[in-house]
Design an enzyme around this catalytic site. Structure first.
Site, mmCIF file in Angstrom:
data_model
loop_
_atom_site.group_PDB
_atom_site.id
_atom_site.type_symbol
_atom_site.label_atom_id
_atom_site.label_comp_id
_atom_site.label_asym_id
_atom_site.label_seq_id
_atom_site.Cartn_x
_atom_site.Cartn_y
_atom_site.Cartn_z
ATOM 1 N N VAL A 98 -52.968 1.110 41.429
ATOM 2 C CA VAL A 98 -52.849 -0.127 41.079
ATOM 3 C C VAL A 98 -53.661 -0.939 40.396
ATOM 4 O O VAL A 98 -54.515 -1.251 41.145
ATOM 5 C CB VAL A 98 -51.452 -1.155 42.595
ATOM 6 C CG1 VAL A 98 -51.314 -2.400 41.428
ATOM 7 C CG2 VAL A 98 -50.024 -0.526 42.446
ATOM 8 N N CYS A 99 -53.869 -1.304 39.054
ATOM 9 C CA CYS A 99 -54.537 -1.654 38.957
ATOM 10 C C CYS A 99 -55.743 -1.424 38.891
ATOM 11 O O CYS A 99 -56.179 -0.348 39.180
ATOM 12 C CB CYS A 99 -54.336 -3.447 39.613
ATOM 13 S SG CYS A 99 -55.847 -4.296 38.493
ATOM 14 N N SER A 100 -57.035 -2.396 39.326
ATOM 15 C CA SER A 100 -57.973 -1.917 39.304
ATOM 16 C C SER A 100 -58.316 -1.135 41.360
ATOM 17 O O SER A 100 -59.473 -0.665 41.370
ATOM 18 C CB SER A 100 -59.517 -3.333 39.964
ATOM 19 O OG SER A 100 -59.329 -3.648 41.298
ATOM 20 N N GLY A 101 -57.490 -0.457 41.871
ATOM 21 C CA GLY A 101 -57.452 0.100 42.637
ATOM 22 C C GLY A 101 -57.906 1.891 41.801
ATOM 23 O O GLY A 101 -58.141 2.757 42.676
#
Length: 110
Positions: A98-101
């Site tokens: 998710v996102c910057s993961g």
């Protein structure tokens, strides 16, 4: 039974792991494990999340879902966290973020 692991870290964006957790935990035949290095509580923007599984003790998962957050750079620099991500990703059927993961997942292959 499908096992989903969400590996959290300090300054994770809480919505990045609580939203997938909320949805997936109501789906039949899915077990969601939220884990941190050492099973220690993690803090994020004034919130604390405890009673976490020890990430290094999680043997395997079917789905690895890495959340993003302001602490993702520190997580990428943590050899214990990154080693666990690499190990779990090797046998997971799905490796997601998710996102910057996604930055953490990008780092795991380097």
């Amino acid at each position: 039974m499908t096992t989903v692991v969400i590996p959290v870290y300090d300054e994770v964006t809480q919505l990045d792991f609580t939203a997938p957790h909320q949805f997936l935990s109501i789906v039949p035949d899915i077990t969601v494990i939220v884990a941190s290095v050492g099973g220690v509580p993690v803090a994020s923007q004034g919130l604390s999340f405890a009673k976490l599984a020890d990430l290094e003790s999680v043997e395997r998962c079917d789905v690895l879902c890495v959340p993003g957050g302001l602490g993702c750079i520190q997580a990428m620099e943590d050899p214990r966290y990154l080693s666990s991500i690499r190990r779990l990703a090797q046998t997971a059927e799905y490796v997601t973020s998710v996102c910057s993961g996604s930055l953490i997942l990008g780092r795991r292959v380097c």
